[in-house]
Structures are given as C-alpha cells and as structure tokens.
Design a protein around this motif. Sequence first.
Motif, PDB file in Angstrom:
ATOM      1  N   LYS A 186     -22.452 -20.753  24.754  1.00 42.87           N
ATOM      2  CA  LYS A 186     -22.785 -20.161  26.133  1.00 42.87           C
ATOM      3  C   LYS A 186     -23.652 -21.074  26.868  1.00 42.87           C
ATOM      4  CE  LYS A 186     -23.485 -15.495  24.328  1.00 42.87           C
ATOM      5  NZ  LYS A 186     -24.383 -14.409  24.172  1.00 42.87           N
ATOM      6  N   ALA A 187     -24.294 -21.905  26.444  1.00 46.98           N
ATOM      7  CA  ALA A 187     -25.065 -22.999  26.911  1.00 46.98           C
ATOM      8  C   ALA A 187     -23.978 -24.073  27.621  1.00 46.98           C
ATOM      9  CB  ALA A 187     -26.028 -23.846  26.383  1.00 46.98           C
ATOM     10  N   LEU A 188     -23.076 -24.240  27.031  1.00 47.41           N
ATOM     11  CA  LEU A 188     -21.910 -25.194  27.790  1.00 47.41           C
ATOM     12  C   LEU A 188     -21.393 -24.587  28.873  1.00 47.41           C
ATOM     13  CD1 LEU A 188     -20.369 -27.815  27.515  1.00 47.41           C
ATOM     14  CD2 LEU A 188     -18.890 -26.755  25.775  1.00 47.41           C
ATOM     15  N   ASP A 189     -21.089 -23.357  28.565  1.00 47.23           N
ATOM     16  CA  ASP A 189     -20.274 -22.410  29.694  1.00 47.23           C
ATOM     17  C   ASP A 189     -21.453 -22.441  30.953  1.00 47.23           C
ATOM     18  OD1 ASP A 189     -18.111 -21.856  28.311  1.00 47.23           O
ATOM     19  OD2 ASP A 189     -18.866 -19.907  27.484  1.00 47.23           O
ATOM     20  N   LEU A 190     -22.504 -22.446  30.760  1.00 48.90           N
ATOM     21  CA  LEU A 190     -23.545 -22.340  31.928  1.00 48.90           C
ATOM     22  C   LEU A 190     -23.376 -23.551  32.723  1.00 48.90           C
ATOM     23  CD1 LEU A 190     -26.707 -20.515  30.395  1.00 48.90           C
ATOM     24  CD2 LEU A 190     -24.991 -19.542  32.285  1.00 48.90           C
ATOM     25  N   LEU A 191     -23.480 -24.886  31.593  1.00 48.61           N
ATOM     26  CA  LEU A 191     -23.408 -26.110  32.345  1.00 48.61           C
ATOM     27  C   LEU A 191     -22.246 -26.195  33.123  1.00 48.61           C
ATOM     28  CD1 LEU A 191     -24.813 -28.283  29.442  1.00 48.61           C
ATOM     29  CD2 LEU A 191     -25.914 -27.750  31.568  1.00 48.61           C
TER      30      LEU A 191
END
Length: 67
Positions: A13-18
């Motif tokens: 999810k963090a990678l998607d946000l980035l």
Amino acid sequence: MQYTIKVDIVSDKALDLLKNLEDLHLIRLHESSLQVKDTSAIRFLKGKMTKQSPEEIERQFKELRGK
C-alpha cells in the motif's frame, strides 16, 4: 528544493501511495532502486547458530534459568 532519501517500504500500500505521488509530479521514483528485500527470520538467522544436540540445548536452557 530537492532531496534524495532512501526509504524501506514495508507494505505494498505504501508503494502504491508513492506511485500516486509520482503521478502527481510530487516525487520521482527511481525504478532501479525498487528491490524486494528478503526480511524473513530464516534468512536473518541463517548461519547464526551452530548445530547442537538436544541434550546440549537443554543443558544450556537449564543453565540460563539457573536450575
């Protein structure tokens, strides 16, 4: 103003946000730096312990417990 930082991403999810921030032209991701790290306990501990007999392990437990 431009900064370069290194971040360990622990969630997809963090990678998607980035990636969303990159789409908004707020940050720039360098794909060559995106690597999956093996953080499993097995890899981390591999080679850290020597093979011991069950009796030796039990003796050490008793010694640690003060019995």
